[in-house]
Motif scaffolding. Structure first.
Motif, short mmCIF file in Angstrom:
data_model
loop_
_atom_site.label_atom_id
_atom_site.label_comp_id
_atom_site.label_asym_id
_atom_site.label_seq_id
_atom_site.Cartn_x
_atom_site.Cartn_y
_atom_site.Cartn_z
N ALA A 1 0.33 6.20 -6.89
CA ALA A 1 -0.69 5.40 -6.50
C ALA A 1 -2.25 6.17 -6.37
O ALA A 1 -2.03 7.36 -6.18
CB ALA A 1 -0.68 4.86 -5.10
N VAL A 2 -3.31 5.66 -6.95
CA VAL A 2 -4.64 6.41 -6.93
C VAL A 2 -5.38 5.59 -5.68
O VAL A 2 -5.44 4.32 -5.97
CB VAL A 2 -5.22 6.38 -8.10
CG1 VAL A 2 -6.60 6.90 -8.14
CG2 VAL A 2 -4.53 7.16 -9.20
N ILE A 3 -6.08 6.39 -4.97
CA ILE A 3 -6.73 5.71 -3.72
C ILE A 3 -8.19 6.05 -3.45
O ILE A 3 -8.13 7.61 -3.78
CB ILE A 3 -6.05 6.11 -2.40
CG1 ILE A 3 -4.34 5.63 -2.31
CG2 ILE A 3 -6.58 5.17 -1.17
CD1 ILE A 3 -3.83 6.16 -1.25
N VAL A 4 -9.05 5.52 -4.05
CA VAL A 4 -10.40 5.96 -3.52
C VAL A 4 -11.09 5.46 -2.30
O VAL A 4 -10.84 4.18 -1.65
CB VAL A 4 -11.35 5.26 -4.71
CG1 VAL A 4 -12.83 5.57 -4.43
CG2 VAL A 4 -10.95 5.29 -6.11
N LEU A 5 -11.42 6.56 -1.41
CA LEU A 5 -11.91 6.36 0.03
C LEU A 5 -13.16 6.37 0.00
O LEU A 5 -13.88 7.37 -0.52
CB LEU A 5 -11.15 7.45 0.91
CG LEU A 5 -9.82 7.58 0.87
CD1 LEU A 5 -9.09 8.46 -0.29
CD2 LEU A 5 -9.52 8.18 2.17
N THR A 6 -13.79 5.20 0.74
CA THR A 6 -15.41 5.24 0.75
C THR A 6 -15.67 5.28 2.01
O THR A 6 -14.97 4.51 3.08
CB THR A 6 -16.14 3.80 -0.06
OG1 THR A 6 -15.58 3.05 0.43
CG2 THR A 6 -15.45 4.24 -1.41
N PRO A 7 -16.93 5.52 2.76
CA PRO A 7 -17.33 5.03 3.94
C PRO A 7 -17.46 3.67 4.11
O PRO A 7 -17.95 2.98 3.39
CB PRO A 7 -18.70 5.73 4.19
CG PRO A 7 -18.81 6.67 2.96
CD PRO A 7 -17.94 6.41 1.90
N GLN B 1 0.70 -1.28 0.03
CA GLN B 1 0.12 0.12 -0.03
C GLN B 1 0.91 1.37 -0.07
O GLN B 1 1.96 1.16 0.28
CB GLN B 1 -0.89 0.01 1.25
CG GLN B 1 -2.03 -0.96 1.44
CD GLN B 1 -3.03 -0.93 0.23
OE1 GLN B 1 -3.10 0.16 -0.30
NE2 GLN B 1 -3.98 -1.50 0.05
N PRO B 2 0.28 2.54 -0.48
CA PRO B 2 1.04 3.71 -0.45
C PRO B 2 1.58 3.92 0.85
O PRO B 2 1.05 3.84 1.97
CB PRO B 2 -0.10 4.50 -0.90
CG PRO B 2 -0.83 3.99 -1.56
CD PRO B 2 -0.93 2.70 -0.80
N THR C 1 -3.91 10.73 -3.85
CA THR C 1 -2.88 10.34 -4.65
C THR C 1 -1.65 10.41 -4.01
O THR C 1 -1.49 11.25 -3.62
CB THR C 1 -2.59 10.72 -6.12
OG1 THR C 1 -2.67 12.39 -6.25
CG2 THR C 1 -4.24 10.65 -7.12
N PHE C 2 -0.87 9.27 -4.23
CA PHE C 2 0.49 9.28 -3.73
C PHE C 2 1.70 9.26 -4.85
O PHE C 2 1.51 8.06 -5.66
CB PHE C 2 0.75 8.18 -2.76
CG PHE C 2 0.42 8.31 -1.30
CD1 PHE C 2 1.10 8.36 -0.12
CD2 PHE C 2 -1.00 8.85 -0.78
CE1 PHE C 2 0.85 8.53 1.09
CE2 PHE C 2 -1.39 9.00 0.04
CZ PHE C 2 -0.37 8.95 1.28
N ARG C 3 2.43 9.82 -4.86
CA ARG C 3 3.61 9.67 -5.98
C ARG C 3 4.33 8.48 -5.04
O ARG C 3 4.56 8.00 -4.01
CB ARG C 3 4.55 10.66 -5.91
CG ARG C 3 3.99 11.80 -6.91
CD ARG C 3 5.16 13.02 -7.03
NE ARG C 3 4.53 14.15 -7.57
CZ ARG C 3 5.44 15.32 -7.93
NH1 ARG C 3 6.71 15.14 -7.91
NH2 ARG C 3 4.84 16.24 -8.36
N GLY C 4 5.21 7.67 -6.28
CA GLY C 4 6.02 6.78 -5.69
C GLY C 4 7.43 6.95 -6.47
O GLY C 4 7.85 7.92 -6.74
N ASP C 5 8.31 5.76 -6.11
CA ASP C 5 9.59 5.81 -6.78
C ASP C 5 9.59 5.54 -8.22
O ASP C 5 8.45 4.94 -8.63
CB ASP C 5 10.58 5.15 -5.87
CG ASP C 5 10.03 3.64 -6.00
OD1 ASP C 5 10.22 2.75 -6.77
OD2 ASP C 5 9.30 3.28 -5.08
N ASN C 6 10.43 5.85 -8.88
CA ASN C 6 10.67 5.51 -10.24
C ASN C 6 9.67 5.50 -11.26
O ASN C 6 9.10 4.66 -11.80
CB ASN C 6 11.23 3.95 -10.26
CG ASN C 6 12.55 3.89 -9.52
OD1 ASN C 6 13.75 4.23 -10.31
ND2 ASN C 6 12.53 3.31 -8.46
#
Length: 463
Positions: free
Chosen positions: A233-239, A56-57, A224-229
């Motif tokens: 990551a794209v994260i969808v958050l729901t209840p 995970q991110p 969204t989170f940047r990563g290396d290289n």
């Protein structure tokens, strides 16, 4: 002193590195089979059964990146050489630079690379022994007097004894009878659906006013989170209570949802990036404060075993280093094992507790917002937790003083009281948000019913 470190994740490795460089010994016991000689790419092939969020991110907040620079510059250099991506937020400032701005830097890197770099550094220390494939099964305590930790039992071999036992087993792992300070868990109220991508040749990370693209639809959100290289990551958050949205665990449905949300439609398009993982759901996320006394001397907890919070705030990696630094300082300042444990708890506990309290307040406010309750983030006397985070980030691109104070709060560079007591910055946030309220932006995605209809078209009967 000899430290018996139960757990070879980020916190356990950081602690072992810190105490070894302070002149002490450490034995790290890790139940998964890990190899210290693998190349960076090999870190992604490891099977980390004890860390379900391994892929995970993760990210180093500005405080974590600064700690690496000051405390383990060799590890930072290794990460940068392996492709870690710094993001300097002073690029977002409109005016001249000020002292302290050099700390406003995030370090984006995936967890497998972080563990690889820390493990490599720890294994190079003569005073560190890393034993992999060894499962800690219990705590050894003294035979006389009040209970005191003197080592641990393992599943294969003789017990491992030492002066101090370090609980670095994380939030999930706890052997039978293992002492941990009591803490009442609170649910984060959210389920995360994450997927990693690699940028196509010629594509670049999408810019955002501050940090990376993120947003809220009023009933769910995204980050969204940047990563290396060149990864992200794209994260969808729901209840967690919205069972209809659990269909997002299916890749076609997740893709359909992203295609309806700006700017996720661009970020997940085949022209911009290619997916390198499936959709990775993560639920059951809780905030737990275990910074109190476990009623057994000679043992201390670090990382998520000490205090863990909703991963949306990305505190975990940086707090692992904060705890390692606190323990390293303690062994340099006090003469015996029991005093080290007490000094560590006194130094590391207050900041962990205040961030735990903030995470709980933020999660509660977010859940109210997603349930349809009216939430005012534009004024400090409205919903203060969201005002201090969402409101501050919304105002930050328009005011350098707000940007500095907001990022220093979010990035763990300041204690929470610094922002909370700065009425001048809060006034500036309210002024910016009042101007924005006259012409509010349109939501980045459709209403819930419309989104569910689109998802049902992709997966009939699933919604």
């Amino acid at each position: 002193m000899k430290f018996v470190v139960a757990g070879g994740g980020v916190a356990g490795l950081a602690v072992s590195l810190g105490v070894a460089r302070a002149g002490h010994r450490a034995v790290v016991l890790e139940r998964d089979h890990v190899d210290t000689d693998v190349a960076p790419d090999g870190a992604f092939a490891l099977k980390r059964r004890g860390i379900p969020h391994y892929f995970q991110p993760h990210a180093f907040l500005p405080r974590g990146r600064r700690l690496l620079m000051d405390w383990a510059p060799d590890v930072l250099e290794t990460l940068l050489d392996a492709g870690a991506d710094p993001q300097d937020l002073t690029d977002k400032l409109h005016g001249s630079r000020e002292p302290g701005d050099e700390d406003l830097v995030y370090l984006w890197v995936r967890r497998p690379l972080i563990e690889w770099a820390l493990r490599r550094a720890a294994a190079a220390e003569p005073a560190v022994e890393i034993r992999s494939g060894v499962k800690v099964t219990g705590l050894l305590t003294s035979d006389h007097g009040p209970p005191r930790a003197v080592g641990v039992s393992v599943d294969d071999g003789d017990p491992v004894r030492g002066d101090v036992v370090v609980d670095a087993l994380g939030r999930y792992r706890c052997p039978p009878g293992w002492p941990r300070a009591s803490g009442e868990p609170t649910d984060s109220g959210a389920v995360y659906y994450c997927r990693y991508f690699e940028l196509r040749e010629g594509a670049g990370h999408l810019d955002a006013p501050i940090l990376n693209p993120r947003g809220d639809l009023g009933y769910m959100g995204f980050n969204t989170f940047r990563g290396d290289n060149r990864t992200f990551a794209v994260i969808v958050l729901t209840p967690s209570a919205d069972h209809a949205l659990r269909v997002l665990r299916h890749e076609p449905v997740w893709e359909a949802a992203c295609s309806a949300i700006r700017p996720l439609d661009v970020m997940t398009s085949t022209d911009h990036a290619r997916p390198i993982t499936g959709v990775m759901p993560m639920g059951g996320l809780r905030n737990v404060d275990r910074t109190g006394d476990p009623s057994v001397s000679g043992i201390l907890a670090v990382g998520d075993a000490f205090c863990h919070t909703d991963p949306a705030f990305a505190y975990g990696l940086s707090f692992a280093l904060i705890h390692a630094q606190a323990l390293t300082n303690a062994v340099a300042e006090v003469p015996d094992a029991d005093a080290v444990v007490e000094r560590y708890r006194a130094d590391a506990g207050p900041e962990s507790r205040e961030r735990h309290a903030l995470a709980c307040a933020m999660d509660e406010a977010r859940s109210l917002h997603w349930s349809g309750e009216p939430v005012d983030v534009g004024r400090r006397d409205g919903c203060y937790p969201l005002f201090s985070f969402i409101g501050a980030l919304a105002a930050a691109p328009h005011d350098d003083a707000v940007l500095r104070r907001a990022i220093r709060r979010i990035g763990l560079l300041d204690r929470t009281e610094v922002f909370d007591g700065d009425e001048g910055v809060q006034d500036r946030i309210e002024a910016v948000l009042a101007r924005q309220a006259a012409d509010p932006p349109s939501p980045p995605g459709p209403p819930r019913d419309e989104l569910l209809a689109r998802l049902a078209a992709v997966a009939p009967g699933a919604v």
